[in-house]
Design a protein around this motif. Structure first.
Motif, PDB file in Angstrom:
ATOM      1  N   UNK A  28      -6.217  12.607  -3.379  1.00 22.98           N
ATOM      2  CA  UNK A  28      -5.682  11.268  -3.133  1.00 22.98           C
ATOM      3  C   UNK A  28      -5.112  11.230  -1.720  1.00 22.98           C
ATOM      4  N   UNK A  29      -5.795  10.536  -0.819  1.00 27.85           N
ATOM      5  CA  UNK A  29      -5.390  10.496   0.585  1.00 27.85           C
ATOM      6  C   UNK A  29      -4.368   9.407   0.861  1.00 27.85           C
ATOM      7  N   UNK A  30      -4.526   8.272   0.231  1.00 27.52           N
ATOM      8  CA  UNK A  30      -3.616   7.164   0.502  1.00 27.52           C
ATOM      9  C   UNK A  30      -3.495   6.307  -0.748  1.00 27.52           C
ATOM     10  N   UNK A  31      -2.282   5.848  -1.010  1.00 27.00           N
ATOM     11  CA  UNK A  31      -2.029   5.005  -2.168  1.00 27.00           C
ATOM     12  C   UNK A  31      -0.916   4.031  -1.828  1.00 27.00           C
ATOM     13  N   UNK A  32      -1.022   2.819  -2.363  1.00 31.34           N
ATOM     14  CA  UNK A  32      -0.002   1.790  -2.152  1.00 31.34           C
ATOM     15  C   UNK A  32       0.763   1.632  -3.458  1.00 31.34           C
ATOM     16  N   UNK A  33       2.032   2.004  -3.431  1.00 33.98           N
ATOM     17  CA  UNK A  33       2.856   1.945  -4.634  1.00 33.98           C
ATOM     18  C   UNK A  33       3.489   0.565  -4.774  1.00 33.98           C
ATOM     19  N   UNK A  34       4.133   0.368  -5.908  1.00 35.88           N
ATOM     20  CA  UNK A  34       4.796  -0.903  -6.175  1.00 35.88           C
ATOM     21  C   UNK A  34       6.037  -1.046  -5.303  1.00 35.88           C
ATOM     22  N   UNK A  35       6.296  -2.259  -4.854  1.00 35.39           N
ATOM     23  CA  UNK A  35       7.472  -2.492  -4.011  1.00 35.39           C
ATOM     24  C   UNK A  35       8.753  -2.386  -4.818  1.00 35.39           C
ATOM     25  N   UNK A  36       8.719  -2.827  -6.051  1.00 37.67           N
ATOM     26  CA  UNK A  36       9.923  -2.781  -6.874  1.00 37.67           C
ATOM     27  C   UNK A  36      10.202  -1.372  -7.377  1.00 37.67           C
ATOM     28  N   UNK A  37       9.136  -0.659  -7.724  1.00 34.25           N
ATOM     29  CA  UNK A  37       9.308   0.686  -8.267  1.00 34.25           C
ATOM     30  C   UNK A  37       8.300   1.607  -7.588  1.00 34.25           C
ATOM     31  N   UNK A  38       8.711   2.380  -6.610  1.00 33.49           N
ATOM     32  CA  UNK A  38       7.778   3.237  -5.855  1.00 33.49           C
ATOM     33  C   UNK A  38       7.130   4.331  -6.702  1.00 33.49           C
ATOM     34  N   UNK A  39       7.629   4.567  -7.898  1.00 29.14           N
ATOM     35  CA  UNK A  39       7.046   5.615  -8.741  1.00 29.14           C
ATOM     36  C   UNK A  39       5.777   5.142  -9.464  1.00 29.14           C
ATOM     37  N   UNK A  40       5.438   3.875  -9.340  1.00 32.16           N
ATOM     38  CA  UNK A  40       4.284   3.323 -10.046  1.00 32.16           C
ATOM     39  C   UNK A  40       3.308   2.691  -9.054  1.00 32.16           C
ATOM     40  N   UNK A  41       2.056   2.690  -9.464  1.00 34.17           N
ATOM     41  CA  UNK A  41       0.981   2.126  -8.645  1.00 34.17           C
ATOM     42  C   UNK A  41       0.341   0.980  -9.426  1.00 34.17           C
ATOM     43  N   UNK A  42       0.303  -0.238  -8.889  1.00 32.05           N
ATOM     44  CA  UNK A  42      -0.395  -1.330  -9.582  1.00 32.05           C
ATOM     45  C   UNK A  42      -1.891  -1.023  -9.687  1.00 32.05           C
ATOM     46  N   UNK A  43      -2.463  -1.392 -10.804  1.00 34.14           N
ATOM     47  CA  UNK A  43      -3.879  -1.089 -11.011  1.00 34.14           C
ATOM     48  C   UNK A  43      -4.794  -1.911 -10.111  1.00 34.14           C
ATOM     49  N   UNK A  44      -4.276  -2.981  -9.531  1.00 38.04           N
ATOM     50  CA  UNK A  44      -5.084  -3.796  -8.637  1.00 38.04           C
ATOM     51  C   UNK A  44      -5.042  -3.293  -7.195  1.00 38.04           C
ATOM     52  N   UNK A  45      -4.175  -2.351  -6.913  1.00 34.84           N
ATOM     53  CA  UNK A  45      -4.052  -1.861  -5.537  1.00 34.84           C
ATOM     54  C   UNK A  45      -5.174  -0.880  -5.216  1.00 34.84           C
ATOM     55  N   UNK A  46      -5.436  -0.708  -3.908  1.00 31.10           N
ATOM     56  CA  UNK A  46      -6.502   0.176  -3.459  1.00 31.10           C
ATOM     57  C   UNK A  46      -5.970   1.579  -3.207  1.00 31.10           C
ATOM     58  N   UNK A  47      -6.851   2.548  -3.403  1.00 26.63           N
ATOM     59  CA  UNK A  47      -6.523   3.942  -3.114  1.00 26.63           C
ATOM     60  C   UNK A  47      -7.656   4.533  -2.281  1.00 26.63           C
ATOM     61  N   UNK A  48      -7.299   5.510  -1.471  1.00 27.61           N
ATOM     62  CA  UNK A  48      -8.266   6.195  -0.615  1.00 27.61           C
ATOM     63  C   UNK A  48      -8.432   7.621  -1.132  1.00 27.61           C
ATOM     64  N   UNK A  49      -9.693   8.025  -1.397  1.00 27.40           N
ATOM     65  CA  UNK A  49      -9.967   9.302  -2.047  1.00 27.40           C
ATOM     66  C   UNK A  49     -10.990  10.100  -1.255  1.00 27.40           C
ATOM     67  N   UNK A  50     -10.980  11.426  -1.517  1.00 28.34           N
ATOM     68  CA  UNK A  50     -11.996  12.312  -0.972  1.00 28.34           C
ATOM     69  C   UNK A  50     -12.441  13.266  -2.069  1.00 28.34           C
ATOM     70  N   UNK A  51     -13.763  13.447  -2.158  1.00 28.41           N
ATOM     71  CA  UNK A  51     -14.333  14.347  -3.160  1.00 28.41           C
ATOM     72  C   UNK A  51     -14.425  15.752  -2.567  1.00 28.41           C
ATOM     73  N   UNK A  52     -13.878  16.748  -3.271  1.00 27.86           N
ATOM     74  CA  UNK A  52     -13.923  18.127  -2.800  1.00 27.86           C
ATOM     75  C   UNK A  52     -15.293  18.760  -2.996  1.00 27.86           C
ATOM     76  N   UNK A  53     -16.147  18.118  -3.770  1.00 26.75           N
ATOM     77  CA  UNK A  53     -17.470  18.670  -4.035  1.00 26.75           C
ATOM     78  C   UNK A  53     -18.457  18.329  -2.923  1.00 26.75           C
ATOM     79  N   UNK A  54     -18.400  17.081  -2.446  1.00 31.74           N
ATOM     80  CA  UNK A  54     -19.349  16.650  -1.413  1.00 31.74           C
ATOM     81  C   UNK A  54     -18.658  16.154  -0.146  1.00 31.74           C
TER      82      UNK A  54
END
Length: 346
Positions: A28-54
């Motif tokens: 998980x390279x980048x994630x946008x957490x909730x403004x009210x509660x930084x411990x949670x991530x809204x399911x509509x938010x985008x995340x940036x990922x990298x696959x270790x296999x390819x």
């Protein structure tokens, strides 16, 4: 955070998301957490990922990533590599396209027809000369007619004249031995004829051999004639079907009653005798009762207005003419629209 009943899960904790990403061998390279509660991530938010296999990097939404449960586990590059493997994706579009490419062409149908012809009744015929000999040795209305057309076409061919030049727009191709009779699909079994001749040939063949396919072909060729003359296609009715409504599933009691005859008596004094084997269905009985009563009679109007009156009359017949093998109705009907029935032979 506990979720109350009926509430949808719209977010996921960061730790839980990290565990899922690690299980899928991603980072998980980048994630946008909730403004009210930084411990949670809204399911509509985008995340940036990298696959270790390819080592492929991509962006996606959280809910989309969580729904990807296939072999690629959400990695687009892994999916592109795996979709070609039939052991992983046996029903993939790429696999289906590959199967279609390996299929034989449409001409494989001709090979099947040739094999059927070779193993069938006309397997000994392999060219035009043998075909003409067969037609000469087996004379009938169809063979004589088609033989004359073959001789005509051979004569035109010697003079380098084409039949389509003599009758432009009115030529059809006819199989001398039809395919439904295990005829050959090769050119020696096909002759050019006019549309009228084509129609006549199928009529003659049906008259001689009585095959249903030839009868159906007569309707098709007649439609071709109409289309050639008028320029518009008109569908010719197929084999006329006999009207068997009400006859196929007629109750045994009704059939027995109509077979032995009955007397229909109305409470107002109208009566009629139905002779044995004169009517076929309950609808015929209904029409007889309607015709018996005057036009202004209330029972006549009731019969005509009630769409299920034929069922009521049928129940009266079954009640009056019971059979020991079929049992009796749950609701006995002693009269219908003022009519009672009596056996004719009693």
């Amino acid at each position: 955070m506990p979720i109350s009943r009926g509430q949808k899960l719209t977010k996921i904790s960061v730790s839980e998301l990290n565990n899922i990403v690690q299980e899928r061998n991603h980072v998980l390279l980048q994630v946008i957490t909730s403004k009210r509660n930084p411990d949670y991530v809204p399911k509509q938010s985008k995340i940036h990922l990298r696959c270790l296999k390819c080592n492929y990097e991509w962006e996606t939404k959280v809910y989309v990533y969580l729904e990807r449960l296939g072999p690629s586990l959400g990695c687009r590059q892994c999916y592109k590599n795996m979709i070609q493997d039939p052991s992983i994706y046996p029903n993939s579009p790429c696999r289906k396209n590959q199967i279609n490419k390996n299929k034989s062409g449409r001409r494989v149908g001709r090979e099947v027809l040739r094999v059927a012809c070779k193993n069938g009744q006309f397997g000994h015929i392999q060219n035009v000369k043998q075909l003409m000999d067969y037609l000469k040795n087996n004379p009938n209305a169809y063979n004589t007619k088609v033989l004359s057309l073959i001789i005509r076409n051979e004569g035109l061919k010697k003079h380098k004249i084409k039949l389509k030049d003599l009758y432009p727009g009115e030529i059809s191709m006819h199989h001398v031995i039809p395919l439904h009779a295990n005829g050959s699909p090769d050119l020696w079994n096909i002759i050019p004829v006019t549309k009228e001749e084509h129609h006549e040939l199928h009529q003659l063949r049906y008259a001689v051999y009585g095959e249903k396919a030839d009868l159906q072909a007569t309707f098709a060729t007649q439609s071709d004639i109409i289309k050639a003359r008028t320029g518009c296609s008109q569908k010719i009715k197929q084999i006329p079907k006999q009207n068997t409504s009400g006859i196929r599933n007629i109750p045994l009691e009704v059939a027995n009653a109509l077979k032995q005859g009955m007397i229909c008596i109305h409470k107002d004094g109208y009566a009629i005798t139905i002779q044995p084997n004169t009517l076929q269905t309950t609808q015929d009985v209904k029409n007889t009762l309607v015709n018996l009563l005057p036009e202004d009679h209330k029972d006549r109007q009731r019969i005509l207005q009630n769409k299920t009156s034929v069922n009521y009359i049928r129940s009266l017949i079954i009640t009056t003419f019971p059979l020991p093998t079929t049992g009796t109705l749950k609701k006995q009907v002693q009269s219908a629209y003022g009519f009672t029935l009596q056996p004719l032979l009693s």
